[in-house]
Scaffold this motif. Structure first.
Motif, mmCIF file in Angstrom:
data_model
loop_
_atom_site.group_PDB
_atom_site.id
_atom_site.type_symbol
_atom_site.label_atom_id
_atom_site.label_comp_id
_atom_site.label_asym_id
_atom_site.label_seq_id
_atom_site.Cartn_x
_atom_site.Cartn_y
_atom_site.Cartn_z
ATOM 1 N N THR A 57 11.203 17.348 -40.106
ATOM 2 C CA THR A 57 11.439 15.916 -40.238
ATOM 3 C C THR A 57 11.821 15.595 -41.684
ATOM 4 O O THR A 57 11.578 16.402 -42.602
ATOM 5 N N PRO A 58 12.426 14.426 -41.921
ATOM 6 C CA PRO A 58 12.744 14.051 -43.307
ATOM 7 C C PRO A 58 11.517 14.094 -44.221
ATOM 8 O O PRO A 58 11.591 14.573 -45.356
ATOM 9 N N LEU A 59 10.378 13.604 -43.703
ATOM 10 C CA LEU A 59 9.147 13.658 -44.496
ATOM 11 C C LEU A 59 8.719 15.104 -44.707
ATOM 12 O O LEU A 59 8.251 15.486 -45.789
ATOM 13 N N GLY A 60 8.868 15.925 -43.664
ATOM 14 C CA GLY A 60 8.491 17.331 -43.758
ATOM 15 C C GLY A 60 9.346 18.086 -44.759
ATOM 16 O O GLY A 60 8.842 18.936 -45.510
ATOM 17 N N LYS A 61 10.635 17.783 -44.795
ATOM 18 C CA LYS A 61 11.517 18.444 -45.756
ATOM 19 C C LYS A 61 11.130 18.088 -47.188
ATOM 20 O O LYS A 61 11.136 18.942 -48.087
ATOM 21 N N ALA A 62 10.804 16.813 -47.401
ATOM 22 C CA ALA A 62 10.388 16.396 -48.741
ATOM 23 C C ALA A 62 9.085 17.080 -49.129
ATOM 24 O O ALA A 62 8.914 17.523 -50.283
ATOM 25 N N ALA A 63 8.160 17.187 -48.170
ATOM 26 C CA ALA A 63 6.873 17.837 -48.448
ATOM 27 C C ALA A 63 7.060 19.328 -48.708
ATOM 28 O O ALA A 63 6.421 19.897 -49.607
ATOM 29 N N ASP A 76 1.815 8.917 -51.771
ATOM 30 C CA ASP A 76 2.812 8.111 -51.066
ATOM 31 C C ASP A 76 3.390 8.861 -49.866
ATOM 32 O O ASP A 76 3.580 8.289 -48.787
ATOM 33 N N LEU A 77 3.660 10.146 -50.057
ATOM 34 C CA LEU A 77 4.233 10.944 -48.972
ATOM 35 C C LEU A 77 3.215 11.162 -47.857
ATOM 36 O O LEU A 77 3.538 11.048 -46.668
ATOM 37 N N VAL A 78 1.973 11.447 -48.226
ATOM 38 C CA VAL A 78 0.908 11.597 -47.232
ATOM 39 C C VAL A 78 0.718 10.284 -46.471
ATOM 40 O O VAL A 78 0.592 10.274 -45.240
ATOM 41 N N ASN A 79 0.724 9.164 -47.191
ATOM 42 C CA ASN A 79 0.571 7.859 -46.555
ATOM 43 C C ASN A 79 1.673 7.603 -45.528
ATOM 44 O O ASN A 79 1.411 7.092 -44.426
ATOM 45 N N GLU A 80 2.910 7.975 -45.871
ATOM 46 C CA GLU A 80 4.020 7.783 -44.933
ATOM 47 C C GLU A 80 3.818 8.601 -43.666
ATOM 48 O O GLU A 80 4.089 8.129 -42.556
ATOM 49 N N MET A 81 3.333 9.826 -43.823
ATOM 50 C CA MET A 81 3.096 10.682 -42.663
ATOM 51 C C MET A 81 1.990 10.101 -41.781
ATOM 52 O O MET A 81 2.090 10.114 -40.550
ATOM 53 N N VAL A 82 0.924 9.596 -42.403
ATOM 54 C CA VAL A 82 -0.176 8.988 -41.651
ATOM 55 C C VAL A 82 0.320 7.739 -40.922
ATOM 56 O O VAL A 82 0.015 7.526 -39.731
ATOM 57 N N ALA A 83 1.117 6.903 -41.606
ATOM 58 C CA ALA A 83 1.646 5.688 -40.984
ATOM 59 C C ALA A 83 2.465 6.032 -39.749
ATOM 60 O O ALA A 83 2.359 5.363 -38.707
#
Length: 235
Positions: A57-63, A76-83
């Motif tokens: 996922t886009p979030l996964g690629k950034a992580a 911020d990135l963890v928060n986006e994944m939780v949301a």
């Protein structure tokens, strides 16, 4: 003794539940019991992170970029994944948070996130408390057989020291179960998570449970606390 309230689970809306406590208090065991009782998911930030990375996922690629660089994934990135995870339908009746919020910044973000949805209950926090020396014995006394049988030299020792009762194999102590590692984990807990406990204690959405009891009794006490917190949130 407090009687379990699992019989009421089908009609009870647990909402978001945060289990807090130092390493070794039994949060994982109790989370599984609550999942079974209420049919709600356990949301682990570690699982979410791995899922996003493996699914590309886009979030996964950034992580993944951060992980590959040996850099911690930002709040911020963890928060986006939780949301993103909280939007999934299995969270409608509630969920159990595992490893999140770990810091005060994450806790304040979570409160704001949940308050934005009028259909979502605020999170309630239950802290499982066990004496430091007891925790130390739980962790450093743990011995495991190659087949995964778990003993404790203090509370559940094998008949012959260092030998599994069932198959006679040699018991080992995992490197993470050393006193040095436990001490460091406790320091991290005190620095990061203790303020989260105070945050929810001050909001009257908090109860502390004695974790130095049988697993079943701790579960019963947690279930009773959940009902009290949902019925009388400001008491």
């Amino acid at each position: 003794m407090t009687e379990p309230v699992t019989a009421q689970a089908a009609n009870f809306l647990p909402g978001p539940v945060l289990l807090l406590g130092a390493p070794g208090v039994g949060k994982g065991t109790q989370a599984k019991a609550l999942m079974a009782a209420y049919g709600i998911p356990q949301i682990s930030t570690g699982d979410i992170l791995r899922s996003n990375i493996s699914n590309g996922t886009p979030l996964g690629k950034a992580a993944k970029t951060l992980v590959d660089q040996g850099t911690l994934v930002s709040d911020d990135l963890v928060n986006e994944m939780v949301a993103d995870r909280l939007k999934q339908p299995d969270t409608a009746r509630g969920f159990i948070l595992d490893g999140f919020p770990r810091t005060l910044n994450q806790a304040t973000w979570l409160d704001a996130q949940l308050s934005d949805d009028p259909n979502t209950l605020p999170v309630v926090a239950i802290s499982i408390s066990v004496d430091y020396e007891q925790l130390l014995h739980r962790i450093t006394g743990r011995r495991i057989s190659p087949a995964g049988r778990i003993y404790n030299i203090y509370s559940n020792p094998p008949r012959t020291p260092g030998i599994c009762d069932v198959d006679g194999s040699t018991l080992v102590q995992r490197p993470d179960d050393s006193e040095a590692v436990f001490t460091e984990r406790m320091k991290t807990f005190q620095a990061q998570t203790a303020p989260v406990i105070e945050h929810y204690r001050n909001q009257s959405r908090f109860e502390e449970i004695n974790g130095d009891q049988s697993v079943e009794q701790v579960t019963a006490d947690i279930e009773a606390a959940l009902i009290r917190l949902r019925q009388y949130p400001n008491s």
